[in-house]
Scaffold this motif. Sequence first.
Motif, mmCIF file in Angstrom:
data_model
loop_
_atom_site.group_PDB
_atom_site.id
_atom_site.type_symbol
_atom_site.label_atom_id
_atom_site.label_comp_id
_atom_site.label_asym_id
_atom_site.label_seq_id
_atom_site.Cartn_x
_atom_site.Cartn_y
_atom_site.Cartn_z
ATOM 1 N N SER A 92 0.816 -1.221 0.000
ATOM 2 C CA SER A 92 0.000 0.000 0.000
ATOM 3 C C SER A 92 0.850 1.272 0.000
ATOM 4 C CB SER A 92 -0.939 -0.002 1.204
ATOM 5 O OG SER A 92 -0.213 0.143 2.420
ATOM 6 N N THR A 93 2.045 1.195 -0.542
ATOM 7 C CA THR A 93 2.943 2.352 -0.548
ATOM 8 C C THR A 93 2.349 3.502 -1.359
ATOM 9 O OG1 THR A 93 4.924 0.998 -0.272
ATOM 10 C CG2 THR A 93 5.217 3.180 -1.247
ATOM 11 N N ALA A 94 2.368 4.674 -0.755
ATOM 12 C CA ALA A 94 1.939 5.909 -1.424
ATOM 13 C C ALA A 94 3.114 6.874 -1.403
ATOM 14 C CB ALA A 94 0.739 6.519 -0.705
ATOM 15 N N PHE A 95 3.778 7.037 -2.548
ATOM 16 C CA PHE A 95 4.903 7.960 -2.621
ATOM 17 C C PHE A 95 4.399 9.402 -2.599
ATOM 18 C CE2 PHE A 95 6.842 4.135 -4.462
ATOM 19 C CZ PHE A 95 8.034 4.093 -3.747
ATOM 20 N N THR A 96 5.128 10.231 -1.881
ATOM 21 C CA THR A 96 4.767 11.644 -1.797
ATOM 22 C C THR A 96 4.745 12.290 -3.178
ATOM 23 O OG1 THR A 96 5.609 11.845 0.463
ATOM 24 C CG2 THR A 96 5.498 13.865 -0.837
ATOM 25 N N TYR A 97 5.735 11.992 -4.002
ATOM 26 C CA TYR A 97 5.804 12.544 -5.351
ATOM 27 C C TYR A 97 4.579 12.172 -6.165
ATOM 28 C CZ TYR A 97 7.206 12.486 -10.308
ATOM 29 O OH TYR A 97 7.242 12.616 -11.673
ATOM 30 N N ASP A 98 4.189 10.902 -6.132
ATOM 31 C CA ASP A 98 3.025 10.462 -6.897
ATOM 32 C C ASP A 98 1.758 11.160 -6.431
ATOM 33 O OD1 ASP A 98 4.425 8.689 -8.544
ATOM 34 O OD2 ASP A 98 4.260 7.060 -7.093
ATOM 35 N N ASN A 99 1.634 11.377 -5.149
ATOM 36 C CA ASN A 99 0.438 12.033 -4.645
ATOM 37 C C ASN A 99 0.400 13.514 -4.995
ATOM 38 O OD1 ASN A 99 -1.552 10.389 -2.723
ATOM 39 N ND2 ASN A 99 0.476 9.433 -2.746
ATOM 40 N N ALA A 100 1.561 14.141 -5.049
ATOM 41 C CA ALA A 100 1.591 15.523 -5.539
ATOM 42 C C ALA A 100 1.123 15.571 -6.987
ATOM 43 C CB ALA A 100 3.005 16.085 -5.411
ATOM 44 N N LEU A 101 1.576 14.619 -7.808
ATOM 45 C CA LEU A 101 1.129 14.564 -9.193
ATOM 46 C C LEU A 101 -0.359 14.296 -9.287
ATOM 47 C CD1 LEU A 101 3.968 12.523 -10.920
ATOM 48 C CD2 LEU A 101 3.613 14.989 -10.989
ATOM 49 N N THR A 149 11.841 6.291 4.396
ATOM 50 C CA THR A 149 11.711 7.171 5.553
ATOM 51 C C THR A 149 12.487 8.478 5.425
ATOM 52 O OG1 THR A 149 13.525 5.943 6.578
ATOM 53 C CG2 THR A 149 11.292 5.261 7.143
ATOM 54 N N GLY A 150 13.283 8.615 4.365
ATOM 55 C CA GLY A 150 14.031 9.843 4.164
ATOM 56 C C GLY A 150 13.166 10.951 3.594
ATOM 57 N N THR A 151 13.784 12.103 3.414
ATOM 58 C CA THR A 151 13.086 13.268 2.865
ATOM 59 C C THR A 151 13.952 13.868 1.776
ATOM 60 O OG1 THR A 151 11.991 13.737 4.968
ATOM 61 C CG2 THR A 151 12.148 15.547 3.390
ATOM 62 N N ALA A 152 13.445 13.829 0.545
ATOM 63 C CA ALA A 152 14.174 14.351 -0.606
ATOM 64 C C ALA A 152 13.649 15.728 -0.974
ATOM 65 C CB ALA A 152 14.045 13.412 -1.793
ATOM 66 N N VAL A 153 14.555 16.606 -1.361
ATOM 67 C CA VAL A 153 14.175 17.954 -1.772
ATOM 68 C C VAL A 153 13.204 17.905 -2.942
ATOM 69 C CG1 VAL A 153 15.088 20.018 -2.921
ATOM 70 C CG2 VAL A 153 16.154 19.175 -0.825
ATOM 71 N N GLY A 154 13.407 16.971 -3.895
ATOM 72 C CA GLY A 154 12.507 16.878 -5.033
ATOM 73 C C GLY A 154 11.099 16.500 -4.630
ATOM 74 N N ASP A 155 10.969 15.498 -3.760
ATOM 75 C CA ASP A 155 9.642 15.120 -3.278
ATOM 76 C C ASP A 155 8.967 16.285 -2.566
ATOM 77 O OD1 ASP A 155 10.158 12.561 -4.197
ATOM 78 O OD2 ASP A 155 10.774 11.816 -2.235
ATOM 79 N N MET A 156 9.736 16.962 -1.723
ATOM 80 C CA MET A 156 9.199 18.100 -0.982
ATOM 81 C C MET A 156 8.765 19.208 -1.941
ATOM 82 S SD MET A 156 9.191 17.781 2.399
ATOM 83 C CE MET A 156 9.731 19.215 3.366
ATOM 84 N N ALA A 157 9.580 19.463 -2.949
ATOM 85 C CA ALA A 157 9.248 20.522 -3.899
ATOM 86 C C ALA A 157 7.950 20.206 -4.625
ATOM 87 C CB ALA A 157 10.387 20.708 -4.900
ATOM 88 N N TRP A 158 7.781 18.959 -5.069
ATOM 89 C CA TRP A 158 6.545 18.607 -5.763
ATOM 90 C C TRP A 158 5.335 18.715 -4.846
ATOM 91 C CZ3 TRP A 158 5.245 18.485 -10.626
ATOM 92 C CH2 TRP A 158 6.231 18.343 -11.593
ATOM 93 N N ALA A 159 5.488 18.315 -3.591
ATOM 94 C CA ALA A 159 4.381 18.491 -2.647
ATOM 95 C C ALA A 159 4.055 19.968 -2.475
ATOM 96 C CB ALA A 159 4.740 17.861 -1.300
ATOM 97 N N GLY A 160 5.091 20.803 -2.384
ATOM 98 C CA GLY A 160 4.860 22.243 -2.276
ATOM 99 C C GLY A 160 4.208 22.818 -3.516
ATOM 100 N N ILE A 161 4.588 22.324 -4.690
ATOM 101 C CA ILE A 161 3.970 22.765 -5.937
ATOM 102 C C ILE A 161 2.480 22.422 -5.930
ATOM 103 C CG2 ILE A 161 3.876 22.304 -8.420
ATOM 104 C CD1 ILE A 161 6.980 21.945 -8.249
ATOM 105 N N ALA A 162 2.158 21.202 -5.484
ATOM 106 C CA ALA A 162 0.754 20.794 -5.425
ATOM 107 C C ALA A 162 -0.027 21.635 -4.430
ATOM 108 C CB ALA A 162 0.669 19.311 -5.063
ATOM 109 N N LEU A 163 0.552 21.886 -3.259
ATOM 110 C CA LEU A 163 -0.139 22.699 -2.255
ATOM 111 C C LEU A 163 -0.311 24.136 -2.737
ATOM 112 C CD1 LEU A 163 1.545 21.365 1.009
ATOM 113 C CD2 LEU A 163 -0.779 20.886 0.196
#
Length: 465
Positions: free
Chosen positions: A84-93, A169-183
């Motif tokens: 049931s993995t939900a990647f942060t990047y995929d959810n931003a997309l 469990t890590g935090t990547a700048v790219g994932d964070m950026a895409w989440a911020g773009i979505a928000l």
Amino acid sequence: MTDRQGPALNRRRLIGAGLGLGAAVLTGAGAGVAHADAGASTSPLHRPPLHRAQAFLAAAMDAYPDHGTIRLTQSYTDQAGLFSTAFTYDNALAILAHLAARTSDGRARAVVLGDALLYAQAHDPAHDDGRLRQAYNVGPYTFYDGSRQPDGFVRADGSANVGTQFGFTGTAVGDMAWAGIALSALARRTGERRFLDGAVRIGEWIERNGRTDEPLGGYKFGVNGANEKLPFISTEHNTDLLCLFGRLARLTGDRVWNERRARARDFVEKTWDADGGFFYTGTNDGVTVNTSPIPEDTQTWTHLALGSRAHARSLDWAARELAVLDHAERRNSTVPAGQSYEGVTFSSASLLANEDAPIADGQPKPNRNGVWFEGTAHLALALRERQARGDEARARRLVASVERAQDLLGDGQTVGGRVLPERSGVVSASSPLDTGFGFGYYPYRHTGATAWYLMAAVRANPLRV
């Protein structure tokens, strides 16, 4: 400066503790449905491609109805083995694709997913600094070792269910950026302050944890699950920041974001090879630019974010140098007889993959001609943005290839044990392909590939400031 080192870490590689590196004019039947209701009464088999893509995103989001209304979208079908993995990047997309569809259901779903990202920010099990993790669990499953993961996205104690089983469990700048773009997109569309506040928290986390004064500048990769900073700097990540920081400057009126955007842009431009007409992947040490492998997304996303005529040749490089055609006669192809798919692969290294050895332990052997459908959609959208002679015709062919994949590949796959609507969702690759960055893509229906297809089909550029 350049040096032939190994590749800088890509956003998609695993950054968990202990792992170190790990894992519009519409085409065909899709024309004219971008503003229609995804819940139209037409039978699933007769719905246009865009409706079926939306149906997949909805099914992947609703796969665990007994585990709460605060939820994210499962990234891959169950057959991928990521449960049931939900990647942060995929959810931003997924948020951006739902908004691009411009339906009432899409907007409502985007808001629910945005609120789930805000929940993850506010209920991290170990940190209260605005970070998001690489991935979360969104439903129960039994892991390979027999251990039970019983919770949905919200654990029994109220914390966000971080994807510990695979080390996500890590935090990547790219994932964070895409989440911020979505928000930030939600903030603009809804006018709700909470989404802008969440995007600002993301931007501030990146500034504190990513900014570097090393010779090449820019923003570093992020942190692993043990909160140790990673030394790499990614062209892709800094490209994402061009959009995020630019949007934060406009939405907040604070000019500090313009300075931060300029820093990210300066790094991106330092990775440009003027002779070859492409962007390199980044750097491992902040001093020398890596010259191999050369990925697709640094060619297409840079155009979507910059819209720069001086760098527009990167699209021609990707379309020419990473072009692939997959069919049953290709070595290690999993495409059924009588079908063929055109598009692009992940990187220059994908074209040189060892077809005699598995991509990773327990995985199949790669096909050098496997089509990466997410990247194929990137390219189609970027060509439509550029609008040079022949670009629209090429983009239509690429989108048609992705739509054919949605129709014919990945049949019978499930999410959360539930059968998907027929012919819905785009597989990540036509056949197993080796990215050259330590992981592969496979023919499993994928939230990210489906979201990029939707945005390419309706001409929605998620990286435009």
